[in-house]
Structures are given as C-alpha cells and as structure tokens.
Design an enzyme around this catalytic site. Structure first.
Site, mmCIF file in Angstrom:
data_model
loop_
_atom_site.group_PDB
_atom_site.id
_atom_site.type_symbol
_atom_site.label_atom_id
_atom_site.label_comp_id
_atom_site.label_asym_id
_atom_site.label_seq_id
_atom_site.Cartn_x
_atom_site.Cartn_y
_atom_site.Cartn_z
ATOM 1 N N SER A 199 0.845 -1.192 0.000
ATOM 2 C CA SER A 199 0.000 0.000 0.000
ATOM 3 C C SER A 199 0.873 1.231 0.000
ATOM 4 C CB SER A 199 -0.888 0.000 1.249
ATOM 5 O OG SER A 199 -1.507 1.250 1.458
ATOM 6 N N TYR B 76 -2.016 -1.663 10.455
ATOM 7 C CA TYR B 76 -2.016 -1.684 8.993
ATOM 8 C C TYR B 76 -0.710 -1.124 8.434
ATOM 9 C CZ TYR B 76 -3.823 -1.134 4.227
ATOM 10 O OH TYR B 76 -4.012 -1.219 2.875
#
Length: 251
Positions: free
Chosen positions: A138, A151
């Site tokens: 990401s 995350y």
C-alpha cells in the site's frame, strides 16, 4: 494473451481487487485459483467466472495447514504454479497507541505478513522458472499516520519480506515485487475512511482526495492492470521493486 497456459494463485481472491485481477488474468489466458476466507463471496465469484479455468478454495491465509491445502489443491487441479498474487488483507482500527487492541494488531499482521510469508514458503518451491510473486502492499508502506498502527506496520513489513524473497528466488528466475495502491474506490477503502473519519471528526474520503495529486481515488481495474504487468513477461527484468499505483500520493 500475456498469461496463456500459466497458473495463478490469488489470495483475497473474492474481494474487489482480487476478483478484478482474476478476471483480467483469465482474459489473458491464465488458469486461476481464488483463495478467500469468505465462502459466500467465493461462491458468488465462482458463479461469474469460467469454471473450467477457475478453482475456488476457502482458506485462512494466516494458517499453515490452510496454506498447504490451497497450494496442494492448485497443483492437483492445474499441475503447476507460475504466479502468486498475495493479496489478502484486513485493516484493523484507528486508535491512539495506548488504546490500540493487541488482538487487532496481531490479527492484521497475521493476514498481511504471515499470510504472505506462508504463501511464498509453500508456493515458491513449486513455481516454474520465470514465475512471478506480487504482494499487495500500500501507499501506507511509505508513510506513518497516528492511530493506524497495525495496517501501516504490516505494509512496511511486506516490503522487507519482498526484498528477501527477491534475493533468494532470483537464481530461479522468479521475480518478486510489491504493488502499492493508493486509496481505491471500493468497500475496503470506504471502511478505512469511515474509521479515520470517526477518529478525527472529518470526512475521510475528502481528506484522501486532497492528499492525492491526481485528485481522485483509483479504481481496482487500474491496479489490476499494474498487477498484470508485474505478473507478465513485460516485467521480465523487474524484481525487488515497489510499484506505486497511488495517484502520486507518495510523492
């Protein structure tokens, strides 16, 4: 037909990015194994795809026994593995560090990091020369944001895993890369933005649009095409790299 006669395993295969990538791989001639924990979504995916070239396996990517099982099922059905798209993911929560749940932290790292590790551990020994491993990281792997502890930590860790794998597997001609989407127009991102919005008291979607130089969220189709590039011979001299598909957010 960039992937003709090749076999791809896609974890997180019933989600929006996994399914969009599966459709594109099928269009390019591949056989596809979709792995996902959500059996209902897998059944929906199966119904909409070419059943002759698709195998759906319900599995928890963080469990070694489940990983062995989906790899074995792929080999039993299609006889080989050429592409591993390690795409399974979960978000966790947005909390101050003192309030962050240890259980949530462990669960997020189990899916993103251990899941990608186990997939590579059990699939790579069976991969043919010239194969490709792509791990969905990401834009979060390039930044830090207060409250997004699990995350962001997981996404940074995946790039380290990718670099180790790229070094080890290069002598076999197997390329390993991470892909780094920015905010996408899908349910996963909307959940992320809702959590951030609640914590910060803002509109999370508008916040991300302001952070993206291109001024909009991406589509799963745009990311899927980038995954296809990394999986195909077009990227035959590309390994150990972080491919940003983020509208410039990491600039």
């Amino acid at each position: 037909m960039q992937l003709e006669n090749r076999t791809a395993i896609i974890t997180g295969g019933a989600g929006s990015l996994g399914l969009a990538t599966a459709r594109l791989f099928l269009e390019e001639g591949a056989r596809v194994v979709l792995v996902d924990r959500d059996e209902a979504l897998l059944e929906e995916a199966r119904a909409s795809l070419d059943k002759e070239r698709v195998l759906c396996i319900a599995a928890d990517v963080s469990l070694e026994a489940d990983t062995r099982r989906y790899v074995a099922a792929c080999l039993s059905r299609f006889g080989s593995i050429d592409i591993l798209f390690s795409n399974a993911g979960n978000f966790g929560e947005v909390r101050p560090i003192a309030e962050y749940s240890d259980a949530v932290f462990d669960a997020v790292l189990a899916v993103h990091v251990k899941g990608a590790y186990l997939a590579a551990k059990h699939a790579s020994p069976h991969m043919r020369e010239g194969g490709s491993i792509v791990i969905t990281s990401s834009v979060a792997a390039t930044r830090g944001d207060a409250g997004v502890y699990a995350y962001i930590t997981a996404k940074h860790a995946q790039t380290g895993l990718m670099r180790c794998l790229a070094k080890e597997l290069a002598p076999r001609g197997i390329r390993v890369n991470t892909i780094h989407p920015g905010p996408l127009d899908n349910a996963f991102q909307r959940d992320v933005e809702a959590g951030i919005g609640r914590e910060l008291g803002i509109d999370g979607g508008e916040m991300f649009d302001r952070l993206i130089p291109l001024g909009r969220h991406g589509s799963v189709g745009e990311v899927a095409r980038s995954v296809l590039y990394l999986a195909s011979d077009a990227a035959s001299f590309t390994t150990g790299t972080m491919l940003m598909v983020d509208g410039g957010m990491s600039i």
